[in-house]
Design a protein around this motif. Structure first.
Motif, PDB file in Angstrom:
ATOM      1  N   THR A   1     -76.112 -55.454 -47.301  1.00  7.40           N
ATOM      2  CA  THR A   1     -76.391 -55.848 -48.003  1.00  7.40           C
ATOM      3  C   THR A   1     -75.490 -54.977 -49.486  1.00  7.40           C
ATOM      4  OG1 THR A   1     -77.799 -53.442 -48.239  1.00  7.40           O
ATOM      5  CG2 THR A   1     -78.326 -55.030 -46.020  1.00  7.40           C
ATOM      6  N   SER A   2     -76.202 -56.025 -50.710  1.00  8.28           N
ATOM      7  CA  SER A   2     -75.484 -54.898 -51.549  1.00  8.28           C
ATOM      8  C   SER A   2     -76.006 -54.127 -52.025  1.00  8.28           C
ATOM      9  CB  SER A   2     -75.369 -55.872 -52.316  1.00  8.28           C
ATOM     10  OG  SER A   2     -76.929 -56.140 -53.141  1.00  8.28           O
ATOM     11  N   ALA A   3     -76.306 -52.970 -51.703  1.00  6.47           N
ATOM     12  CA  ALA A   3     -76.729 -51.394 -52.011  1.00  6.47           C
ATOM     13  C   ALA A   3     -77.697 -51.609 -53.300  1.00  6.47           C
ATOM     14  CB  ALA A   3     -75.515 -50.476 -51.639  1.00  6.47           C
ATOM     15  N   CYS A   4     -77.012 -50.436 -53.811  1.00  6.13           N
ATOM     16  CA  CYS A   4     -78.456 -49.539 -55.489  1.00  6.13           C
ATOM     17  C   CYS A   4     -76.978 -50.515 -56.093  1.00  6.13           C
ATOM     18  CB  CYS A   4     -77.300 -48.230 -55.171  1.00  6.13           C
ATOM     19  SG  CYS A   4     -76.178 -47.437 -54.887  1.00  6.13           S
ATOM     20  N   VAL A   5     -77.338 -50.248 -57.828  1.00  2.77           N
ATOM     21  CA  VAL A   5     -76.569 -49.978 -58.880  1.00  2.77           C
ATOM     22  C   VAL A   5     -75.406 -49.276 -58.854  1.00  2.77           C
ATOM     23  CG1 VAL A   5     -78.527 -49.906 -60.152  1.00  2.77           C
ATOM     24  CG2 VAL A   5     -77.156 -47.987 -59.554  1.00  2.77           C
TER      25      VAL A   5
ATOM     26  N   GLY B   1     -87.468 -47.011 -62.666  1.00  6.24           N
ATOM     27  CA  GLY B   1     -87.859 -46.547 -63.569  1.00  6.24           C
ATOM     28  C   GLY B   1     -86.626 -45.842 -64.428  1.00  6.24           C
ATOM     29  N   SER B   2     -85.768 -46.060 -63.664  1.00  6.96           N
ATOM     30  CA  SER B   2     -83.984 -45.562 -64.428  1.00  6.96           C
ATOM     31  C   SER B   2     -83.936 -46.985 -65.814  1.00  6.96           C
ATOM     32  CB  SER B   2     -83.240 -45.579 -63.581  1.00  6.96           C
ATOM     33  OG  SER B   2     -84.321 -44.461 -62.814  1.00  6.96           O
ATOM     34  N   ASP B   3     -82.907 -46.644 -66.786  1.00  9.13           N
ATOM     35  CA  ASP B   3     -82.780 -47.202 -67.779  1.00  9.13           C
ATOM     36  C   ASP B   3     -81.535 -48.384 -66.467  1.00  9.13           C
ATOM     37  OD1 ASP B   3     -81.685 -48.841 -70.411  1.00  9.13           O
ATOM     38  OD2 ASP B   3     -79.207 -47.389 -69.638  1.00  9.13           O
TER      39      ASP B   3
ATOM     40  N   ALA C   1     -79.333 -53.161 -63.901  1.00  5.41           N
ATOM     41  CA  ALA C   1     -78.432 -54.228 -63.056  1.00  5.41           C
ATOM     42  C   ALA C   1     -79.457 -55.112 -61.761  1.00  5.41           C
ATOM     43  CB  ALA C   1     -77.618 -53.492 -62.345  1.00  5.41           C
ATOM     44  N   TYR C   2     -80.396 -54.386 -62.105  1.00  6.08           N
ATOM     45  CA  TYR C   2     -80.958 -55.731 -60.726  1.00  6.08           C
ATOM     46  C   TYR C   2     -81.411 -57.275 -61.011  1.00  6.08           C
ATOM     47  CZ  TYR C   2     -80.617 -51.448 -57.930  1.00  6.08           C
ATOM     48  OH  TYR C   2     -80.496 -50.254 -57.328  1.00  6.08           O
ATOM     49  N   THR C   3     -81.886 -56.901 -62.270  1.00  7.41           N
ATOM     50  CA  THR C   3     -82.012 -57.644 -62.873  1.00  7.41           C
ATOM     51  C   THR C   3     -81.153 -59.413 -62.501  1.00  7.41           C
ATOM     52  OG1 THR C   3     -83.458 -57.430 -64.458  1.00  7.41           O
ATOM     53  CG2 THR C   3     -82.755 -59.181 -65.125  1.00  7.41           C
ATOM     54  N   GLY C   4     -79.983 -58.787 -63.058  1.00  7.86           N
ATOM     55  CA  GLY C   4     -78.971 -60.005 -62.748  1.00  7.86           C
ATOM     56  C   GLY C   4     -78.004 -59.868 -61.350  1.00  7.86           C
ATOM     57  N   VAL C   5     -78.675 -58.472 -60.834  1.00  7.21           N
ATOM     58  CA  VAL C   5     -78.583 -59.141 -58.728  1.00  7.21           C
ATOM     59  C   VAL C   5     -79.456 -60.147 -58.200  1.00  7.21           C
ATOM     60  CG1 VAL C   5     -79.331 -57.708 -56.792  1.00  7.21           C
ATOM     61  CG2 VAL C   5     -77.570 -56.616 -58.211  1.00  7.21           C
TER      62      VAL C   5
ATOM     63  N   ILE D   1     -73.969 -33.333 -62.481  1.00 10.33           N
ATOM     64  CA  ILE D   1     -74.438 -35.143 -62.068  1.00 10.33           C
ATOM     65  C   ILE D   1     -75.786 -35.019 -61.793  1.00 10.33           C
ATOM     66  CG2 ILE D   1     -74.290 -36.239 -60.312  1.00 10.33           C
ATOM     67  CD1 ILE D   1     -71.039 -36.283 -60.291  1.00 10.33           C
ATOM     68  N   ARG D   2     -77.110 -35.887 -62.226  1.00 10.00           N
ATOM     69  CA  ARG D   2     -78.247 -35.638 -61.623  1.00 10.00           C
ATOM     70  C   ARG D   2     -79.144 -37.267 -61.665  1.00 10.00           C
ATOM     71  NH1 ARG D   2     -80.796 -31.597 -65.241  1.00 10.00           N
ATOM     72  NH2 ARG D   2     -78.887 -30.871 -65.776  1.00 10.00           N
ATOM     73  N   HIS D   3     -80.050 -37.153 -60.568  1.00 10.25           N
ATOM     74  CA  HIS D   3     -80.490 -38.508 -60.973  1.00 10.25           C
ATOM     75  C   HIS D   3     -82.421 -38.644 -62.066  1.00 10.25           C
ATOM     76  CE1 HIS D   3     -78.612 -40.116 -57.515  1.00 10.25           C
ATOM     77  NE2 HIS D   3     -79.010 -39.602 -57.252  1.00 10.25           N
ATOM     78  N   ASP D   4     -81.795 -39.102 -62.757  1.00 14.95           N
ATOM     79  CA  ASP D   4     -82.988 -39.279 -64.105  1.00 14.95           C
ATOM     80  C   ASP D   4     -84.209 -39.541 -63.548  1.00 14.95           C
ATOM     81  OD1 ASP D   4     -82.838 -41.623 -63.613  1.00 14.95           O
ATOM     82  OD2 ASP D   4     -82.152 -42.530 -65.788  1.00 14.95           O
TER      83      ASP D   4
END
Length: 319
Positions: free
Chosen positions: A137-141, A183-185, A189-193, A239-242
């Motif tokens: 699978t293509s994984a995350c962003v 819900g992150s900015d 990228a997933y729109t393109g995926v 580094i953090r997750h938003d």
């Protein structure tokens, strides 16, 4: 319909304590929470390592849950290229069969011994050699599709399409385009995926990149990341997750996120849960078959020759 009765969704992108930078999740607590939520399979995809697999198999057997063995690999086009900044991408590999288990083991071993640069890395060469029995699978962003789509490169979309076609040429119908929604900015990228998946007739797969078990445990993961980096939790530059959405969501929560036009991404999770049947083999010796050249009378003579050659290459050979 899934062969797993009354099953509506299956997670296939999940981290545990064996991804120490990413997830304060023990296998024991993961299995317990999965049972609470009615899950019948557990897929583990730790970063760069398959070291959880034996324990996962043992504990899942005792709990009556089907384990699916995975790896979130670090991917680069050519593992032999080193130098410069850390520049790898994420890629999820799942063992579909026993052959797939062996092949992921092999890729992981080579990634550590021959592809290490900041992280153990796989490349196109390894994927082409060891793809049998493996779902990709293509994984995350942070996958190569997401990274490319979020970049400022000219023709970023066209380049991402080329990458997707390459994966598709290797894995055929066993390549899936991952979709997530935190819900992150960067989720744009997933729109393109999704667009690439539709254009190339690639099935999409809904995942949640699980790193903690409940929404309230998000702070635990942030604390772990700060400790691993030697940073203070209040450091604005660390580094953090938003978001606080990377938890083990229920089947209904995942369906609510990926209903309607993206429903096929939910169905893919069930298809993968059904077809993945790889099992670790216990209770018997599993040693590789070694061909001994004819000039060596005994196995030990060949072993000694290999050892001496290795020392010679390292400049440490003696008498």
């Amino acid at each position: 319909m899934s062969k797993l009765l009354n099953y509506k969704f299956a997670h296939h992108h999940l981290h545990t304590e064996y991804s120490p930078f990413d997830a304060p999740v023990s296998l024991k607590s993961l299995i317990a929470r999965s049972k609470e939520l009615g899950y019948k399979t557990i897929t583990v995809t730790d970063h760069g390592t398959v070291s959880s697999w034996v324990k996962l198999a043992s504990q899942c057997k005792g709990a009556g849950i089907k384990p699916i063995f995975g790896l979130e690999a670090y991917f680069v086009p050519d593992r032999h290229v080193r130098g410069g900044i850390r520049n790898n991408h994420h890629l999820v590999l799942l063992a579909k069969t026993n052959e797939g288990i062996k092949n992921i083991f092999k890729m992981s071993q080579i990634a550590w011994s021959d592809g290490y640069y900041y992280d153990p890395r796989v490349d196109w060469d390894l994927l082409e050699k060891y793809h049998d029995g493996v779902i990709c699978t293509s994984a995350c962003v942070s996958g190569i599709l997401g990274d490319t789509l979020l970049s400022d490169e000219p023709d970023a979309y066209s380049k991402a399409v080329v990458h997707a076609k390459h994966f598709q040429s290797i894995f055929r119908k066993d390549f899936y385009a991952e979709l997530q929604n935190h819900g992150s900015d960067i989720d744009r990228a997933y729109t393109g995926v999704a667009k690439i998946a539709k254009e190339l007739d690639i099935k999409t797969l809904a995942t949640n990149d699980v790193r903690y078990l409940t929404k309230g445990a998000a702070n635990n993961q942030e604390t772990m990341m700060a400790l691993c980096l030697g940073k203070k939790i209040k450091d604005p530059k660390r580094i953090r997750h938003d978001n606080n959405q990377m938890y083990l969501k229920s089947q209904d929560e995942m369906i609510e996120m990926f209903g309607g036009p993206q429903r096929q991404a939910i169905q893919s999770s069930l298809e993968i849960a059904d077809v993945c049947c790889g099992e670790l083999q216990f209770g018997k010796v599993q040693l590789p078959s070694i061909s001994i050249p004819q000039e060596y009378k005994e196995d030990i003579d060949y072993l000694e020759a290999l050892a001496r050659e290795g020392l010679k290459q390292r400049g440490k050979a003696g008498n």
